[in-house]
Write a protein that holds these residues in place. Structure first.
Motif, PDB file in Angstrom:
ATOM      1  N   PRO A  48      -9.038 -34.953  18.984  1.00  0.00           N
ATOM      2  CA  PRO A  48      -9.022 -34.304  17.665  1.00  0.00           C
ATOM      3  C   PRO A  48     -10.236 -34.663  16.815  1.00  0.00           C
ATOM      4  O   PRO A  48     -10.757 -33.818  16.089  1.00  0.00           O
ATOM      5  CB  PRO A  48      -7.731 -34.805  17.019  1.00  0.00           C
ATOM      6  N   PHE A  49     -10.730 -35.906  16.952  1.00  0.00           N
ATOM      7  CA  PHE A  49     -11.877 -36.321  16.149  1.00  0.00           C
ATOM      8  C   PHE A  49     -13.144 -35.615  16.632  1.00  0.00           C
ATOM      9  O   PHE A  49     -13.992 -35.205  15.846  1.00  0.00           O
ATOM     10  CB  PHE A  49     -12.047 -37.842  16.204  1.00  0.00           C
ATOM     11  N   PHE A  50     -13.239 -35.457  17.951  1.00  0.00           N
ATOM     12  CA  PHE A  50     -14.405 -34.754  18.494  1.00  0.00           C
ATOM     13  C   PHE A  50     -14.360 -33.278  18.082  1.00  0.00           C
ATOM     14  O   PHE A  50     -15.397 -32.679  17.786  1.00  0.00           O
ATOM     15  CB  PHE A  50     -14.452 -34.887  20.023  1.00  0.00           C
ATOM     16  N   GLU A  51     -13.145 -32.713  18.023  1.00  0.00           N
ATOM     17  CA  GLU A  51     -13.040 -31.301  17.614  1.00  0.00           C
ATOM     18  C   GLU A  51     -13.425 -31.155  16.142  1.00  0.00           C
ATOM     19  O   GLU A  51     -14.159 -30.239  15.775  1.00  0.00           O
ATOM     20  CB  GLU A  51     -11.621 -30.777  17.873  1.00  0.00           C
ATOM     21  N   LYS A  52     -12.947 -32.112  15.331  1.00  0.00           N
ATOM     22  CA  LYS A  52     -13.318 -32.100  13.907  1.00  0.00           C
ATOM     23  C   LYS A  52     -14.836 -32.192  13.798  1.00  0.00           C
ATOM     24  O   LYS A  52     -15.464 -31.433  13.053  1.00  0.00           O
ATOM     25  CB  LYS A  52     -12.656 -33.272  13.190  1.00  0.00           C
ATOM     26  N   ARG A  53     -15.436 -33.095  14.577  1.00  0.00           N
ATOM     27  CA  ARG A  53     -16.891 -33.245  14.568  1.00  0.00           C
ATOM     28  C   ARG A  53     -17.551 -31.901  14.862  1.00  0.00           C
ATOM     29  O   ARG A  53     -18.421 -31.442  14.107  1.00  0.00           O
ATOM     30  CB  ARG A  53     -17.315 -34.284  15.616  1.00  0.00           C
ATOM     31  N   SER A  55     -16.386 -28.927  14.556  1.00  0.00           N
ATOM     32  CA  SER A  55     -16.182 -27.880  13.544  1.00  0.00           C
ATOM     33  C   SER A  55     -17.084 -28.126  12.336  1.00  0.00           C
ATOM     34  O   SER A  55     -17.527 -27.186  11.685  1.00  0.00           O
ATOM     35  CB  SER A  55     -14.709 -27.845  13.121  1.00  0.00           C
ATOM     36  N   ILE A  56     -17.386 -29.396  12.067  1.00  0.00           N
ATOM     37  CA  ILE A  56     -18.299 -29.708  10.954  1.00  0.00           C
ATOM     38  C   ILE A  56     -19.730 -29.385  11.370  1.00  0.00           C
ATOM     39  O   ILE A  56     -20.480 -28.727  10.643  1.00  0.00           O
ATOM     40  CB  ILE A  56     -18.175 -31.190  10.531  1.00  0.00           C
ATOM     41  N   VAL A  57     -20.092 -29.801  12.584  1.00  0.00           N
ATOM     42  CA  VAL A  57     -21.444 -29.527  13.094  1.00  0.00           C
ATOM     43  C   VAL A  57     -21.691 -28.025  13.149  1.00  0.00           C
ATOM     44  O   VAL A  57     -22.751 -27.532  12.763  1.00  0.00           O
ATOM     45  CB  VAL A  57     -21.639 -30.150  14.498  1.00  0.00           C
ATOM     46  N   GLY A  58     -20.669 -27.285  13.581  1.00  0.00           N
ATOM     47  CA  GLY A  58     -20.805 -25.835  13.737  1.00  0.00           C
ATOM     48  C   GLY A  58     -20.690 -25.084  12.424  1.00  0.00           C
ATOM     49  O   GLY A  58     -20.950 -23.890  12.356  1.00  0.00           O
ATOM     50  N   GLY A  59     -20.268 -25.784  11.381  1.00  0.00           N
ATOM     51  CA  GLY A  59     -20.186 -25.158  10.057  1.00  0.00           C
ATOM     52  C   GLY A  59     -18.913 -24.365   9.817  1.00  0.00           C
ATOM     53  O   GLY A  59     -18.796 -23.658   8.824  1.00  0.00           O
ATOM     54  N   GLU A  60     -17.961 -24.494  10.735  1.00  0.00           N
ATOM     55  CA  GLU A  60     -16.691 -23.774  10.519  1.00  0.00           C
ATOM     56  C   GLU A  60     -15.869 -24.465   9.437  1.00  0.00           C
ATOM     57  O   GLU A  60     -15.056 -23.844   8.772  1.00  0.00           O
ATOM     58  CB  GLU A  60     -15.877 -23.712  11.812  1.00  0.00           C
TER      59      GLU A  60
END
Lengths: 332, 332
Positions: A48-53, A55-60
């Protein structure tokens, strides 16, 4: 050592101790398998933390102010410096498009640039392609399956190839080699497998097209033919040399290339994917690179070598690492 | 690296990624605690083999022929050499007392001699004492207890001290340092505790007695008093410097001494106890010492440094180690 001029009766007992040692090596192999299961379990917890990362990196996702709080000396300094500026009525305007940066542009590409081990592989013509790299994920083999892990390189749609994911799978072995049981130190990468990149027409950077003139024997007419020759590129990472072909041995160059490939795979899994942001900011590199020799040390670090610290670094000298921590690849 | 001249909006997101990274460091700490539990579990599985080892070394058990079978090139060579001798009618008689060697004489003492890291600490007057060392065991802290391990040095009754066991306990920490969470790499030794050696009268090798003349102020009579001063000895290993006294910091020398002590404790636990016979025969040392620089490399190896291999050693270059394997202490 002295073990050779021992009385027979004692040598005999030493052999018995060696047999016991071999049995222990096999127990150790089981231990490492259980550690691998633990890693699999924790990979799910990190997910989940990698997914959050991502989504932030991707700007979503735009993180909240609370999520963005961070204090570091350097920031303090920056603030100070800014206050000064303001006082001096020199406050520079934020660029108008300030708000319009999507996520963290070139996040993974920047990591490739910061990590010597990777930047060495990246050619100029690879760069525009790597700017489309959106995430790198590690997938472990399922329980019961032979031990392996797969690196997934996720790309946004681009003009270079049609794959959305490029994969590299590393196969591991976790049992003592019968011919040399005492050298067993835990699971080792023993082979790897790439994937086929579906290059769009004329976009394959792993080959160069060279023109060749051919003269027709009979008619003597000359025609120009084109020939493909391999070209340096990071994307050769996805078509590694084969080791699996048992029997025939590799020449030293191939062995070294393969060794380096294994180091890189290990490093992606052990370091870059789990700590990407620190390789983006360079913190992971600075932290680990306390060599006198700077560059050199950093390079070794990039090769996964962990002894990147000097005597003065008592802070860490005082803390030998415990078992079970990610071991680094060996390279001298 | 470029991270400093990033637009504010992006810096903000980087901070969010750093917060995520800290959370991951805390998950990692849990991972290492579970690995530690695994080590405890496996310690119990190794136990019977270590006891068997001890009973053979101590001579309480004579292994069967089947238990003593072992093949190695060197042995082949030895056999050949012997056949030659016999042919040349030079066959040397086995010493009459051949059968009468008890177990493996000086097993642990020989290991102390073979391992540079230890032999450096051993003084001539320590040697007769170490010849009474019969076993070294590692005991892990109980579940739920603060993470630690204890080295037990078991001695046979001797003329030097009354203790049958000397202990050294290493306390470990497995959580990210709030002030520097990103440097977390797994459990680290943070403190250690020795034990009181009950020296028999005049046998304490950790102190020297020096004579001093004193003149009485009034009467002017001269008397000779004796004074104890510390003396180099391996047995100082059991009265280490204190770190625990928070606040006050240690000078560089003390820090280095302590760092070395931690390295040694780690090395006993990680290498010597699990593979004692290989340090007795020297195989563990030769195996891991493929340095050009020989000695130098071996020394580093003794310090637990694992990168004791050169580029040519493709066999091992090809096999980066997986996570969860015993990590080595850092020393450059």
């Amino acid at each position: 050592m002295a073990a050779n001029n021992l009385p027979k009766a004692v040598k005999r007992r030493i052999n018995a101790l060696k047999q016991l040692q071999v049995k222990c090596a096999h127990i150790e192999a089981k231990f490492y398998e259980e550690v691998h299961d633990l890693e699999r379990k924790y990979a799910a917890l990190y997910q989940p933390f990698f997914e959050k990362r991502q989504s932030i990196v991707g700007g979503e996702v735009e993180p909240t102010d609370a999520e963005c709080e961070w204090h570091s000396e350097t920031e303090e300094e920056e603030k100070l410096a800014e206050d000064m500026k303001k006082k001096a009525v020199l406050a520079e305007k934020e660029p108008a498009n300030e708000g319009h940066y999507k996520g963290v542009p070139d996040f993974w590409f920047t990591i490739f640039r910061n990590v010597d081990m990777l930047s060495e592989l990246v050619q100029e013509y690879d760069e525009p392609i790597l700017k489309h790299l959106q995430d790198i994920r590690v997938k472990f083999s399922d329980p019961g399956q032979p031990m392996s892990f797969t690196l997934e390189f996720h790309f946004e749609p681009n003009d270079y190839f049609t794959n959305s994911v490029l994969t590299k799978t590393y196969k591991m072995k976790s049992e003592p080699d019968p011919s040399d049981p005492f050298s067993f130190e835990g699971p080792e990468i023993v082979d790897c497998e790439g994937c086929t990149i579906e290059w769009k027409k004329g976009k394959n950077v792993t080959v160069k097209i060279i023109k060749k003139k051919q003269k027709h024997k009979g008619r003597g007419t000359v025609r120009t033919i084109t020939k493909q020759v391999p070209s340096d590129s990071f994307f050769n990472f996805f078509s590694p040399i084969k080791v699996s072909g048992a029997g025939e041995t590799l020449d030293e160059d191939s062995e070294f290339t393969l060794a380096t490939d294994f180091e890189i795979g290990h490093f992606f899994r052990e370091r870059i994917v789990p700590r990407a942001v620190l390789y983006f900011t360079g913190e992971a590199i600075e932290d680990e690179d306390n060599f006198e020799e700077g560059e050199e040390g950093e390079e070794e670090e990039m090769e996964g070598d962990e002894d990147g610290e000097d005597e003065e670094d008592a802070e860490r000298d005082l803390k030998p690492k415990d078992s079970g921590q990610p071991a680094e690849c060996k390279q001298q």
